[in-house]
Design a protein around this motif. Structure first.
Motif, PDB file in Angstrom:
ATOM      1  N   ILE A 168       0.780  -1.163   0.182  1.00  0.00           N
ATOM      2  CA  ILE A 168       0.084   0.048  -0.006  1.00  0.00           C
ATOM      3  C   ILE A 168       0.857   1.303  -0.002  1.00  0.00           C
ATOM      4  O   ILE A 168       0.548   2.188  -0.758  1.00  0.00           O
ATOM      5  CB  ILE A 168      -0.846   0.015   1.179  1.00  0.00           C
ATOM      6  N   GLU A 169       2.216   1.303   0.706  1.00  0.00           N
ATOM      7  CA  GLU A 169       2.826   2.171   0.537  1.00  0.00           C
ATOM      8  C   GLU A 169       3.392   2.508  -0.762  1.00  0.00           C
ATOM      9  O   GLU A 169       3.553   3.796  -1.097  1.00  0.00           O
ATOM     10  CB  GLU A 169       4.108   2.062   1.648  1.00  0.00           C
ATOM     11  N   LEU A 170       3.808   1.606  -1.240  1.00  0.00           N
ATOM     12  CA  LEU A 170       4.688   1.641  -2.753  1.00  0.00           C
ATOM     13  C   LEU A 170       3.450   2.217  -3.785  1.00  0.00           C
ATOM     14  O   LEU A 170       3.778   3.017  -4.399  1.00  0.00           O
ATOM     15  CB  LEU A 170       4.994   0.528  -3.194  1.00  0.00           C
ATOM     16  N   GLY A 171       2.096   1.588  -3.426  1.00  0.00           N
ATOM     17  CA  GLY A 171       1.087   2.303  -4.483  1.00  0.00           C
ATOM     18  C   GLY A 171       0.846   3.408  -4.118  1.00  0.00           C
ATOM     19  O   GLY A 171       0.259   4.140  -5.023  1.00  0.00           O
ATOM     20  N   SER A 172       1.032   4.067  -2.972  1.00  0.00           N
ATOM     21  CA  SER A 172       0.670   5.529  -2.621  1.00  0.00           C
ATOM     22  C   SER A 172       1.769   6.378  -3.122  1.00  0.00           C
ATOM     23  O   SER A 172       1.616   7.394  -3.596  1.00  0.00           O
ATOM     24  CB  SER A 172       0.383   5.896  -1.203  1.00  0.00           C
ATOM     25  N   LYS A 173       3.220   5.647  -3.233  1.00  0.00           N
ATOM     26  CA  LYS A 173       4.163   6.679  -3.543  1.00  0.00           C
ATOM     27  C   LYS A 173       4.446   6.708  -5.036  1.00  0.00           C
ATOM     28  O   LYS A 173       4.528   7.846  -5.610  1.00  0.00           O
ATOM     29  CB  LYS A 173       5.480   5.901  -2.883  1.00  0.00           C
ATOM     30  N   TYR A 174       4.077   5.486  -5.777  1.00  0.00           N
ATOM     31  CA  TYR A 174       4.325   5.545  -7.137  1.00  0.00           C
ATOM     32  C   TYR A 174       2.932   5.554  -7.882  1.00  0.00           C
ATOM     33  O   TYR A 174       3.060   5.475  -9.230  1.00  0.00           O
ATOM     34  CB  TYR A 174       5.256   4.084  -7.755  1.00  0.00           C
ATOM     35  N   GLY A 175       2.070   5.419  -7.135  1.00  0.00           N
ATOM     36  CA  GLY A 175       0.675   5.474  -7.824  1.00  0.00           C
ATOM     37  C   GLY A 175      -0.167   6.520  -7.138  1.00  0.00           C
ATOM     38  O   GLY A 175       0.074   7.236  -6.320  1.00  0.00           O
ATOM     39  N   LEU A 176      -1.634   6.321  -7.347  1.00  0.00           N
ATOM     40  CA  LEU A 176      -2.249   7.331  -6.472  1.00  0.00           C
ATOM     41  C   LEU A 176      -2.825   6.931  -5.321  1.00  0.00           C
ATOM     42  O   LEU A 176      -3.479   7.790  -4.691  1.00  0.00           O
ATOM     43  CB  LEU A 176      -3.165   7.998  -7.789  1.00  0.00           C
ATOM     44  N   GLY A 177      -2.705   5.462  -4.968  1.00  0.00           N
ATOM     45  CA  GLY A 177      -3.346   5.084  -3.734  1.00  0.00           C
ATOM     46  C   GLY A 177      -3.704   3.621  -3.971  1.00  0.00           C
ATOM     47  O   GLY A 177      -3.365   3.029  -4.815  1.00  0.00           O
TER      48      GLY A 177
END
Ligand SMILES: Nc1ncnc2c1ncn2[C@@H]1O[C@H](COP(=O)(O)OP(=O)(O)OP(=O)(O)O)[C@@H](O)[C@H]1O
Ligand SMILES: C[C@@](O)(CCO)CC(=O)[O-]
Ligand SMILES: [Mg+2]
Length: 366
Positions: A310-319
Protein backbone atom coordinates in the motif's frame (compact mmCIF):
# COMPACT_ATOMS: atom_id res chain seq x y z
CA UNK A 1 -8.87 -29.16 -23.84
CA UNK A 2 -8.40 -28.78 -27.57
CA UNK A 3 -10.77 -25.99 -28.37
CA UNK A 4 -10.34 -22.46 -27.09
CA UNK A 5 -13.88 -21.36 -27.77
CA UNK A 6 -15.09 -20.65 -24.24
CA UNK A 7 -18.41 -19.12 -25.20
CA UNK A 8 -20.55 -21.87 -23.81
CA UNK A 9 -21.05 -23.72 -27.09
CA UNK A 10 -22.38 -27.26 -27.13
CA UNK A 11 -20.22 -29.86 -28.92
CA UNK A 12 -16.89 -28.15 -28.36
CA UNK A 13 -15.23 -30.74 -30.56
CA UNK A 14 -16.22 -34.04 -32.02
CA UNK A 15 -14.32 -36.38 -29.70
CA UNK A 16 -15.04 -34.65 -26.37
CA UNK A 17 -18.66 -33.60 -26.99
CA UNK A 18 -18.64 -31.30 -24.01
CA UNK A 19 -20.04 -27.91 -23.09
CA UNK A 20 -17.62 -25.07 -22.32
CA UNK A 21 -18.32 -22.16 -20.00
CA UNK A 22 -16.41 -19.38 -18.26
CA UNK A 23 -16.92 -16.70 -15.60
CA UNK A 24 -14.92 -13.64 -14.58
CA UNK A 25 -13.53 -12.89 -11.13
CA UNK A 26 -13.74 -9.57 -9.25
CA UNK A 27 -12.09 -6.86 -7.21
CA UNK A 28 -13.78 -4.95 -4.44
CA UNK A 29 -12.94 -1.27 -4.90
CA UNK A 30 -14.50 -0.21 -1.57
CA UNK A 31 -16.51 -1.73 1.27
CA UNK A 32 -15.50 -5.38 1.78
CA UNK A 33 -16.67 -6.83 5.12
CA UNK A 34 -18.85 -3.77 5.83
CA UNK A 35 -21.12 -4.99 3.03
CA UNK A 36 -21.85 -8.21 4.96
CA UNK A 37 -23.57 -6.02 7.58
CA UNK A 38 -25.64 -4.11 5.00
CA UNK A 39 -23.27 -1.17 4.39
CA UNK A 40 -22.48 -0.26 0.76
CA UNK A 41 -19.68 -1.70 -1.38
CA UNK A 42 -18.45 -0.99 -4.90
CA UNK A 43 -17.07 -3.91 -6.90
CA UNK A 44 -15.90 -4.60 -10.43
CA UNK A 45 -15.80 -7.80 -12.52
CA UNK A 46 -12.37 -8.46 -14.06
CA UNK A 47 -11.19 -10.54 -16.98
CA UNK A 48 -9.31 -13.25 -15.04
CA UNK A 49 -11.57 -16.21 -15.71
CA UNK A 50 -12.50 -19.65 -14.48
CA UNK A 51 -13.04 -22.03 -17.40
CA UNK A 52 -14.93 -25.28 -17.23
CA UNK A 53 -16.22 -28.19 -19.25
CA UNK A 54 -19.00 -30.68 -18.68
CA UNK A 55 -19.92 -33.88 -20.53
CA UNK A 56 -22.42 -36.67 -20.07
CA UNK A 57 -21.25 -39.97 -18.56
CA UNK A 58 -22.55 -43.48 -19.06
CA UNK A 59 -21.85 -44.63 -15.47
CA UNK A 60 -24.35 -43.35 -12.87
CA UNK A 61 -21.96 -40.90 -11.23
CA UNK A 62 -21.14 -37.26 -10.98
CA UNK A 63 -17.38 -36.79 -11.34
CA UNK A 64 -15.63 -33.53 -10.48
CA UNK A 65 -12.00 -32.73 -11.40
CA UNK A 66 -10.56 -29.56 -9.94
CA UNK A 67 -7.26 -29.01 -11.70
CA UNK A 68 -6.10 -26.03 -9.62
CA UNK A 69 -6.73 -27.80 -6.33
CA UNK A 70 -5.57 -31.19 -7.50
CA UNK A 71 -8.77 -32.66 -6.09
CA UNK A 72 -11.26 -35.11 -7.59
CA UNK A 73 -14.50 -36.42 -6.21
CA UNK A 74 -17.17 -38.91 -7.32
CA UNK A 75 -20.79 -38.83 -6.22
CA UNK A 76 -23.00 -41.89 -6.76
CA UNK A 77 -26.40 -41.15 -8.24
CA UNK A 78 -27.46 -44.69 -9.07
CA UNK A 79 -30.65 -44.83 -7.02
CA UNK A 80 -33.31 -42.27 -6.17
CA UNK A 81 -32.23 -42.55 -2.51
CA UNK A 82 -28.63 -41.65 -3.41
CA UNK A 83 -29.85 -38.66 -5.41
CA UNK A 84 -32.08 -37.45 -2.59
CA UNK A 85 -29.26 -37.91 -0.04
CA UNK A 86 -27.00 -35.78 -2.20
CA UNK A 87 -29.65 -33.09 -2.64
CA UNK A 88 -30.00 -32.78 1.15
CA UNK A 89 -26.26 -33.07 1.94
CA UNK A 90 -24.96 -30.83 4.76
CA UNK A 91 -22.09 -29.28 2.79
CA UNK A 92 -20.10 -28.32 5.86
CA UNK A 93 -19.55 -32.00 6.66
CA UNK A 94 -17.13 -32.00 3.70
CA UNK A 95 -13.85 -30.53 4.79
CA UNK A 96 -12.15 -30.47 1.38
CA UNK A 97 -11.66 -27.53 -0.97
CA UNK A 98 -13.95 -29.24 -3.44
CA UNK A 99 -16.92 -28.21 -1.31
CA UNK A 100 -17.76 -24.94 -3.13
CA UNK A 101 -18.15 -26.78 -6.43
CA UNK A 102 -20.04 -29.71 -4.86
CA UNK A 103 -22.41 -27.25 -3.17
CA UNK A 104 -22.88 -25.41 -6.49
CA UNK A 105 -23.87 -28.72 -8.15
CA UNK A 106 -26.22 -29.60 -5.28
CA UNK A 107 -27.94 -26.19 -5.22
CA UNK A 108 -28.30 -26.06 -9.02
CA UNK A 109 -29.86 -29.54 -9.08
CA UNK A 110 -32.24 -28.53 -6.27
CA UNK A 111 -33.18 -25.33 -8.11
CA UNK A 112 -33.84 -27.17 -11.38
CA UNK A 113 -35.77 -29.89 -9.56
CA UNK A 114 -37.97 -27.32 -7.83
CA UNK A 115 -38.56 -25.36 -11.03
CA UNK A 116 -39.21 -28.20 -13.47
CA UNK A 117 -42.59 -29.66 -14.27
CA UNK A 118 -43.44 -31.94 -11.27
CA UNK A 119 -44.29 -34.78 -13.69
CA UNK A 120 -40.59 -35.07 -14.52
CA UNK A 121 -39.06 -37.80 -12.35
CA UNK A 122 -35.88 -36.82 -10.50
CA UNK A 123 -34.04 -39.81 -12.04
CA UNK A 124 -34.80 -38.44 -15.49
CA UNK A 125 -33.90 -34.87 -14.63
CA UNK A 126 -30.45 -35.64 -13.23
CA UNK A 127 -28.09 -37.12 -15.81
CA UNK A 128 -24.60 -38.39 -14.88
CA UNK A 129 -21.78 -36.06 -15.85
CA UNK A 130 -18.12 -35.20 -15.51
CA UNK A 131 -17.17 -31.60 -14.75
CA UNK A 132 -13.69 -30.08 -14.94
CA UNK A 133 -12.60 -26.59 -13.84
CA UNK A 134 -9.49 -24.56 -14.35
CA UNK A 135 -8.95 -20.95 -13.26
CA UNK A 136 -6.71 -18.09 -14.41
CA UNK A 137 -7.36 -16.53 -10.99
CA UNK A 138 -5.10 -17.54 -8.11
CA UNK A 139 -7.18 -19.54 -5.63
CA UNK A 140 -8.23 -17.96 -2.34
CA UNK A 141 -6.46 -14.62 -2.55
CA UNK A 142 -9.29 -12.07 -2.53
CA UNK A 143 -10.21 -12.04 -6.23
CA UNK A 144 -13.44 -14.00 -5.87
CA UNK A 145 -12.07 -17.37 -6.98
CA UNK A 146 -14.86 -19.07 -5.02
CA UNK A 147 -17.63 -17.06 -6.71
CA UNK A 148 -16.06 -17.57 -10.14
CA UNK A 149 -15.70 -21.37 -9.71
CA UNK A 150 -19.24 -21.60 -8.33
CA UNK A 151 -20.81 -19.58 -11.17
CA UNK A 152 -18.97 -21.56 -13.86
CA UNK A 153 -20.28 -24.78 -12.26
CA UNK A 154 -23.86 -23.46 -12.20
CA UNK A 155 -23.65 -22.43 -15.87
CA UNK A 156 -22.30 -25.85 -16.89
CA UNK A 157 -24.75 -27.98 -14.89
CA UNK A 158 -27.83 -25.95 -15.85
CA UNK A 159 -26.85 -25.94 -19.50
CA UNK A 160 -26.23 -29.70 -19.67
CA UNK A 161 -29.39 -30.63 -17.80
CA UNK A 162 -31.44 -28.06 -19.71
CA UNK A 163 -30.36 -29.39 -23.08
CA UNK A 164 -30.89 -33.02 -21.99
CA UNK A 165 -34.36 -32.19 -20.73
CA UNK A 166 -35.19 -30.59 -24.04
CA UNK A 167 -33.94 -33.52 -26.10
CA UNK A 168 -35.36 -36.38 -24.01
CA UNK A 169 -38.37 -35.19 -22.12
CA UNK A 170 -39.97 -32.03 -23.30
CA UNK A 171 -39.43 -31.86 -27.03
CA UNK A 172 -42.42 -29.61 -27.51
CA UNK A 173 -41.55 -27.10 -24.80
CA UNK A 174 -38.96 -24.38 -25.18
CA UNK A 175 -36.21 -24.65 -22.63
CA UNK A 176 -35.24 -21.27 -21.36
CA UNK A 177 -31.81 -21.31 -19.76
CA UNK A 178 -31.32 -19.75 -16.34
CA UNK A 179 -31.08 -15.96 -16.30
CA UNK A 180 -28.04 -14.17 -14.87
CA UNK A 181 -30.15 -13.20 -11.86
CA UNK A 182 -31.23 -16.79 -11.20
CA UNK A 183 -27.63 -17.96 -11.44
CA UNK A 184 -26.47 -15.12 -9.15
CA UNK A 185 -29.03 -16.19 -6.54
CA UNK A 186 -27.95 -19.86 -6.68
CA UNK A 187 -24.30 -18.79 -6.46
CA UNK A 188 -25.08 -16.60 -3.44
CA UNK A 189 -26.88 -19.52 -1.75
CA UNK A 190 -23.60 -21.48 -2.05
CA UNK A 191 -21.39 -18.75 -0.54
CA UNK A 192 -23.91 -18.24 2.26
CA UNK A 193 -24.13 -21.96 3.03
CA UNK A 194 -20.34 -22.28 3.28
CA UNK A 195 -19.33 -18.89 4.72
CA UNK A 196 -22.25 -18.70 7.16
CA UNK A 197 -22.22 -14.91 6.88
CA UNK A 198 -21.91 -13.65 3.30
CA UNK A 199 -23.01 -10.77 1.11
CA UNK A 200 -24.18 -11.03 -2.50
CA UNK A 201 -21.24 -8.86 -3.67
CA UNK A 202 -18.89 -11.45 -5.19
CA UNK A 203 -21.51 -13.71 -6.70
CA UNK A 204 -23.57 -10.85 -8.20
CA UNK A 205 -20.45 -9.12 -9.54
CA UNK A 206 -19.23 -12.19 -11.41
CA UNK A 207 -22.77 -12.90 -12.65
CA UNK A 208 -23.68 -9.39 -13.83
CA UNK A 209 -20.25 -8.09 -14.94
CA UNK A 210 -19.21 -4.42 -14.95
CA UNK A 211 -19.25 -2.19 -11.87
CA UNK A 212 -21.83 -2.72 -9.13
CA UNK A 213 -22.95 -1.11 -5.93
CA UNK A 214 -24.41 -3.41 -3.30
CA UNK A 215 -26.32 -1.82 -0.41
CA UNK A 216 -28.44 -3.56 2.24
CA UNK A 217 -27.27 -6.77 0.58
CA UNK A 218 -29.26 -5.85 -2.53
CA UNK A 219 -28.30 -5.12 -6.11
CA UNK A 220 -30.02 -2.30 -7.95
CA UNK A 221 -28.57 -1.56 -11.43
CA UNK A 222 -29.74 2.06 -11.07
CA UNK A 223 -27.76 2.70 -7.88
CA UNK A 224 -24.68 4.00 -9.68
CA UNK A 225 -25.00 6.99 -11.96
CA UNK A 226 -23.44 6.87 -15.44
CA UNK A 227 -21.05 9.74 -14.79
CA UNK A 228 -19.49 7.86 -11.87
CA UNK A 229 -19.27 4.60 -13.84
CA UNK A 230 -17.65 6.42 -16.78
CA UNK A 231 -15.14 8.00 -14.37
CA UNK A 232 -14.18 4.60 -12.91
CA UNK A 233 -13.68 3.28 -16.43
CA UNK A 234 -10.90 5.85 -16.86
CA UNK A 235 -9.10 4.49 -13.77
CA UNK A 236 -6.40 1.86 -14.31
CA UNK A 237 -5.82 -0.55 -11.46
CA UNK A 238 -2.88 -2.84 -10.91
CA UNK A 239 -3.70 -5.99 -8.99
CA UNK A 240 -0.91 -7.32 -6.82
CA UNK A 241 -1.01 -10.86 -5.46
CA UNK A 242 1.03 -10.02 -2.37
CA UNK A 243 1.21 -13.32 -0.46
CA UNK A 244 -0.77 -16.45 0.27
CA UNK A 245 -3.58 -16.08 2.78
CA UNK A 246 -3.41 -17.98 6.02
CA UNK A 247 -7.23 -18.03 6.34
CA UNK A 248 -10.17 -18.55 3.99
CA UNK A 249 -12.86 -15.90 3.45
CA UNK A 250 -15.27 -17.91 5.62
CA UNK A 251 -12.95 -17.64 8.67
CA UNK A 252 -12.09 -13.97 8.06
CA UNK A 253 -15.77 -12.99 7.81
CA UNK A 254 -16.53 -14.77 11.11
CA UNK A 255 -13.57 -13.11 12.79
CA UNK A 256 -14.53 -9.60 11.63
CA UNK A 257 -18.14 -10.30 12.67
CA UNK A 258 -16.92 -10.80 16.26
CA UNK A 259 -14.86 -7.56 16.33
CA UNK A 260 -16.36 -5.20 18.92
CA UNK A 261 -15.27 -2.09 16.95
CA UNK A 262 -16.86 -3.21 13.68
CA UNK A 263 -19.95 -0.95 13.70
CA UNK A 264 -17.89 2.22 14.22
CA UNK A 265 -15.45 1.15 11.48
CA UNK A 266 -18.17 0.09 9.05
CA UNK A 267 -20.01 3.39 9.34
CA UNK A 268 -16.76 5.25 8.54
CA UNK A 269 -16.36 3.04 5.46
CA UNK A 270 -19.97 3.93 4.54
CA UNK A 271 -19.06 7.65 4.74
CA UNK A 272 -16.07 7.11 2.42
CA UNK A 273 -18.35 5.50 -0.17
CA UNK A 274 -20.79 8.43 0.07
CA UNK A 275 -17.92 10.83 -0.79
CA UNK A 276 -16.67 8.48 -3.49
CA UNK A 277 -19.94 8.54 -5.41
CA UNK A 278 -19.53 12.22 -6.25
CA UNK A 279 -15.81 11.92 -6.94
CA UNK A 280 -14.42 12.56 -10.41
CA UNK A 281 -10.82 13.18 -9.49
CA UNK A 282 -8.28 10.34 -9.45
CA UNK A 283 -6.13 11.88 -6.70
CA UNK A 284 -9.16 12.06 -4.40
CA UNK A 285 -10.17 8.53 -5.42
CA UNK A 286 -6.69 7.24 -4.47
CA UNK A 287 -6.85 9.02 -1.09
CA UNK A 288 -10.22 7.43 -0.38
CA UNK A 289 -8.73 4.01 -1.16
CA UNK A 290 -6.00 4.55 1.43
CA UNK A 291 -8.59 5.74 4.00
CA UNK A 292 -10.60 2.57 3.38
CA UNK A 293 -7.43 0.48 3.73
CA UNK A 294 -6.56 2.10 7.07
CA UNK A 295 -10.00 1.13 8.38
CA UNK A 296 -9.46 -2.47 7.20
CA UNK A 297 -6.16 -2.39 9.11
CA UNK A 298 -8.10 -1.48 12.24
CA UNK A 299 -10.13 -4.65 11.66
CA UNK A 300 -6.84 -6.63 11.80
CA UNK A 301 -7.17 -8.08 8.34
CA UNK A 302 -4.13 -6.45 6.75
CA UNK A 303 -0.57 -7.78 7.06
CA UNK A 304 2.89 -6.23 7.14
CA UNK A 305 3.55 -7.15 3.52
CA UNK A 306 0.21 -5.82 2.30
CA UNK A 307 0.90 -2.54 4.14
CA UNK A 308 4.30 -2.35 2.38
CA UNK A 309 2.51 -2.70 -0.98
CA UNK A 310 0.00 0.00 0.00
CA UNK A 311 2.94 2.34 0.75
CA UNK A 312 4.50 1.62 -2.65
CA UNK A 313 1.10 2.08 -4.29
CA UNK A 314 0.72 5.48 -2.64
CA UNK A 315 4.27 6.55 -3.53
CA UNK A 316 4.42 5.45 -7.18
CA UNK A 317 0.68 5.41 -7.86
CA UNK A 318 -2.30 7.41 -6.61
CA UNK A 319 -3.39 5.12 -3.77
CA UNK A 320 -3.98 1.50 -2.83
CA UNK A 321 -5.87 -0.86 -0.56
CA UNK A 322 -6.25 -4.55 0.08
CA UNK A 323 -9.11 -6.17 -1.79
CA UNK A 324 -11.44 -9.00 -0.79
CA UNK A 325 -11.47 -10.68 2.59
CA UNK A 326 -7.81 -9.86 3.43
CA UNK A 327 -5.54 -11.77 5.82
CA UNK A 328 -2.95 -11.70 2.99
CA UNK A 329 -3.98 -12.17 -0.63
CA UNK A 330 -4.30 -9.24 -3.02
CA UNK A 331 -4.05 -5.46 -3.07
CA UNK A 332 -5.18 -3.03 -5.77
CA UNK A 333 -3.25 0.08 -6.77
CA UNK A 334 -4.67 3.05 -8.68
CA UNK A 335 -2.10 3.98 -11.34
CA UNK A 336 -1.36 7.52 -12.43
CA UNK A 337 -0.94 8.27 -16.14
CA UNK A 338 2.88 8.40 -16.07
CA UNK A 339 4.34 5.18 -17.49
CA UNK A 340 7.69 5.89 -15.77
CA UNK A 341 5.97 5.79 -12.36
CA UNK A 342 4.34 2.52 -13.31
CA UNK A 343 7.71 1.01 -14.21
CA UNK A 344 9.23 2.18 -10.92
CA UNK A 345 6.25 0.77 -9.07
CA UNK A 346 6.55 -2.64 -10.72
CA UNK A 347 10.33 -2.73 -10.14
CA UNK A 348 9.80 -1.98 -6.44
CA UNK A 349 7.03 -4.56 -6.12
CA UNK A 350 9.36 -7.17 -7.63
CA UNK A 351 12.08 -6.20 -5.12
CA UNK A 352 9.81 -7.24 -2.25
CA UNK A 353 8.99 -10.51 -4.07
CA UNK A 354 5.24 -10.24 -4.46
CA UNK A 355 3.65 -13.41 -5.88
CA UNK A 356 2.06 -11.87 -8.96
CA UNK A 357 1.13 -8.64 -10.75
CA UNK A 358 -1.93 -8.45 -13.01
CA UNK A 359 -2.99 -5.68 -15.33
CA UNK A 360 -6.60 -6.63 -15.72
CA UNK A 361 -9.53 -5.12 -17.56
CA UNK A 362 -13.10 -4.67 -16.48
CA UNK A 363 -15.26 -7.59 -17.64
CA UNK A 364 -18.64 -6.87 -19.20
CA UNK A 365 -21.24 -9.63 -19.59
CA UNK A 366 -21.85 -10.22 -23.28
N1 LIG B 1 -10.42 -22.98 -9.52
C1 LIG B 1 -11.13 -23.49 -8.53
N2 LIG B 1 -11.62 -24.75 -8.61
C2 LIG B 1 -12.36 -25.23 -7.58
N3 LIG B 1 -12.64 -24.61 -6.43
C3 LIG B 1 -12.16 -23.37 -6.31
C4 LIG B 1 -11.40 -22.74 -7.34
N4 LIG B 1 -11.07 -21.52 -6.92
C5 LIG B 1 -11.59 -21.38 -5.68
N5 LIG B 1 -12.24 -22.49 -5.30
C6 LIG B 1 -12.89 -22.74 -4.00
O1 LIG B 1 -12.94 -21.51 -3.31
C7 LIG B 1 -12.13 -21.54 -2.12
C8 LIG B 1 -11.49 -20.20 -1.88
O2 LIG B 1 -12.52 -19.30 -1.56
P1 LIG B 1 -12.28 -18.00 -0.72
O3 LIG B 1 -13.58 -17.31 -0.65
O4 LIG B 1 -11.58 -18.34 0.54
O5 LIG B 1 -11.24 -17.16 -1.62
P2 LIG B 1 -11.52 -16.10 -2.77
O6 LIG B 1 -12.91 -16.26 -3.27
O7 LIG B 1 -10.43 -16.23 -3.77
O8 LIG B 1 -11.34 -14.73 -2.00
P3 LIG B 1 -12.47 -13.61 -1.65
O9 LIG B 1 -13.67 -14.36 -1.18
O10 LIG B 1 -11.83 -12.81 -0.58
O11 LIG B 1 -12.66 -12.85 -2.91
C9 LIG B 1 -11.12 -22.65 -2.40
O12 LIG B 1 -10.60 -23.19 -1.18
C10 LIG B 1 -12.00 -23.64 -3.16
O13 LIG B 1 -12.82 -24.34 -2.25
C1 LIG C 1 -15.22 -10.09 2.82
C2 LIG C 1 -16.40 -10.03 1.88
O1 LIG C 1 -17.08 -8.79 2.09
C3 LIG C 1 -15.94 -10.01 0.42
C4 LIG C 1 -15.05 -11.13 -0.01
O2 LIG C 1 -14.65 -10.92 -1.35
C5 LIG C 1 -17.31 -11.19 2.15
C6 LIG C 1 -18.69 -11.06 1.54
O3 LIG C 1 -19.10 -10.00 1.08
O4 LIG C 1 -19.42 -12.10 1.58
MG1 LIG D 1 -14.59 -16.06 -1.97
Amino acid sequence: MKNNDFNGNYDCNSDCNCILEQSPSKIILFGEHAVVDGYPAISMAIDLKTHGTIKKLESKKIKVNLEDLNEEIEINIETEEEIRNFLSLDINTIDKNVKYVVCAIKNTLNYLNENTNPDVNINDLIVPFELTLHSETPVSCGLGSSASAVLTTIKLVSKLLGSELLVRLLPSEDFTSLSNLEMAEIAYSVEKEIQGRASITDTYTVSMGGILEITNNEYDPNNLNNKFVEFIKTCNFLIVYVEERSRKTAELVQEVGNNSKKDEIFSKIGEIILKLKTCNDKVEFGNLMVQNHNLLKELNISTEKIDQVIELGSKYGLGAKLTGAGGGGCAIILLDDDSLHKKELIDNLKKISVKGIFECKMYLES
